[in-house]
Scaffold this motif. Structure first.
Motif, PDB file in Angstrom:
ATOM      1  N   UNK A   6     -30.336  85.027-120.021  1.00  0.00           N
ATOM      2  CA  UNK A   6     -30.733  85.045-121.434  1.00  0.00           C
ATOM      3  C   UNK A   6     -30.164  83.823-122.128  1.00  0.00           C
ATOM      4  N   UNK A   7     -31.012  83.114-122.905  1.00  0.00           N
ATOM      5  CA  UNK A   7     -30.558  81.897-123.584  1.00  0.00           C
ATOM      6  C   UNK A   7     -31.107  81.826-124.999  1.00  0.00           C
ATOM      7  N   UNK A   8     -30.482  80.969-125.805  1.00  0.00           N
ATOM      8  CA  UNK A   8     -30.965  80.565-127.121  1.00  0.00           C
ATOM      9  C   UNK A   8     -31.129  79.051-127.074  1.00  0.00           C
ATOM     10  N   UNK A  53     -34.341  78.954-134.190  1.00  0.00           N
ATOM     11  CA  UNK A  53     -33.203  79.587-134.866  1.00  0.00           C
ATOM     12  C   UNK A  53     -32.317  80.368-133.893  1.00  0.00           C
ATOM     13  N   UNK A  54     -31.020  80.211-134.078  1.00  0.00           N
ATOM     14  CA  UNK A  54     -30.064  80.952-133.255  1.00  0.00           C
ATOM     15  C   UNK A  54     -29.603  82.176-134.034  1.00  0.00           C
ATOM     16  N   UNK A  55     -29.303  83.232-133.325  1.00  0.00           N
ATOM     17  CA  UNK A  55     -28.765  84.422-133.950  1.00  0.00           C
ATOM     18  C   UNK A  55     -27.647  84.970-133.089  1.00  0.00           C
ATOM     19  N   UNK A 110     -33.084  84.633-127.461  1.00  0.00           N
ATOM     20  CA  UNK A 110     -34.488  84.372-127.729  1.00  0.00           C
ATOM     21  C   UNK A 110     -35.345  84.288-126.467  1.00  0.00           C
ATOM     22  N   UNK A 111     -34.744  83.923-125.334  1.00  0.00           N
ATOM     23  CA  UNK A 111     -35.511  83.660-124.115  1.00  0.00           C
ATOM     24  C   UNK A 111     -34.860  84.367-122.929  1.00  0.00           C
ATOM     25  N   UNK A 112     -35.688  84.957-122.088  1.00  0.00           N
ATOM     26  CA  UNK A 112     -35.221  85.539-120.828  1.00  0.00           C
ATOM     27  C   UNK A 112     -35.898  84.794-119.688  1.00  0.00           C
ATOM     28  N   UNK A 113     -35.104  84.383-118.719  1.00  0.00           N
ATOM     29  CA  UNK A 113     -35.627  83.709-117.529  1.00  0.00           C
ATOM     30  C   UNK A 113     -35.370  84.643-116.356  1.00  0.00           C
ATOM     31  N   UNK A 114     -36.439  85.075-115.693  1.00  0.00           N
ATOM     32  CA  UNK A 114     -36.304  86.049-114.614  1.00  0.00           C
ATOM     33  C   UNK A 114     -36.637  85.412-113.270  1.00  0.00           C
ATOM     34  N   UNK A 115     -35.830  85.752-112.263  1.00  0.00           N
ATOM     35  CA  UNK A 115     -36.069  85.228-110.925  1.00  0.00           C
ATOM     36  C   UNK A 115     -36.230  86.333-109.889  1.00  0.00           C
ATOM     37  N   UNK A 116     -36.187  87.595-110.313  1.00  0.00           N
ATOM     38  CA  UNK A 116     -36.332  88.718-109.384  1.00  0.00           C
ATOM     39  C   UNK A 116     -37.757  88.874-108.907  1.00  0.00           C
ATOM     40  N   UNK A 149     -32.084  91.961-124.943  1.00  0.00           N
ATOM     41  CA  UNK A 149     -33.019  90.952-124.441  1.00  0.00           C
ATOM     42  C   UNK A 149     -33.924  90.474-125.579  1.00  0.00           C
ATOM     43  N   UNK A 150     -34.720  89.436-125.341  1.00  0.00           N
ATOM     44  CA  UNK A 150     -35.709  89.033-126.335  1.00  0.00           C
ATOM     45  C   UNK A 150     -36.554  90.247-126.738  1.00  0.00           C
ATOM     46  N   UNK A 151     -36.838  90.315-128.019  1.00  0.00           N
ATOM     47  CA  UNK A 151     -37.514  91.511-128.532  1.00  0.00           C
ATOM     48  C   UNK A 151     -38.462  91.177-129.660  1.00  0.00           C
TER      49      UNK A 151
END
Length: 136
Positions: free
Chosen positions: A5-7, A12-14, A21-27, A110-112
């Motif tokens: 999970x990244x911003x 905008x950051x929170x 803001x972003x989820x990167x999945x490798x599964x 997670x991002x929502x």
């Protein structure tokens, strides 16, 4: 863990509850959790009229569903919240429910997306949460 999970810079950051803001999945295995509401195991509505209480119970139900699929909130790449008669003034109650369960379950949301709706499937249900997870 297959999810990062990244911003990223430039949007905008929170820091609200460590939201990203972003989820990167490798599964390789996807888990899709149908909309969960504030029912307990006996099918009784929890916290009638209380948005924070219903958000917390629905979140707990998502955790139960994830566990049944061999996943945790660490595997979640996307959440969608549907809230009845949404108004910006409801944000503090909404976030209070999320914060309560985030602390209980040690989760990083997670991002929502939060989508206001006029009604859900049954009177008294104020929130519904869908989740998507990716696991190895």
């Amino acid at each position: 863990m297959p999810v990062t999970l990244i911003n990223p810079d430039g949007i905008p950051k929170t820091d609200a509850y460590r939201y990203r803001q972003v989820a990167i999945a490798t599964g390789t295995r996807q888990v899709h959790i149908a909309g969960q509401v504030a029912y307990d195991a006996k099918g009784q509505l929890v916290a009638p009229g209380d948005l924070a209480g219903q958000v917390a119970q629905a979140y707990r139900n998502v955790a139960i569903a994830l566990a049944a699929a061999g996943a945790t909130f660490s595997d979640v790449v996307r959440l969608t919240f549907y809230v009845v008669d949404w108004k910006r003034e409801m944000m503090s109650d909404f976030l209070a429910g999320i914060e309560q369960v985030a602390k209980e379950l040690q989760i990083v949301p997670a991002p929502a997306s939060l989508i206001g709706v006029s009604v859900l499937f049954e009177p008294g249900v104020l929130v519904e949460i869908e989740a998507t997870a990716v696991v190895d």
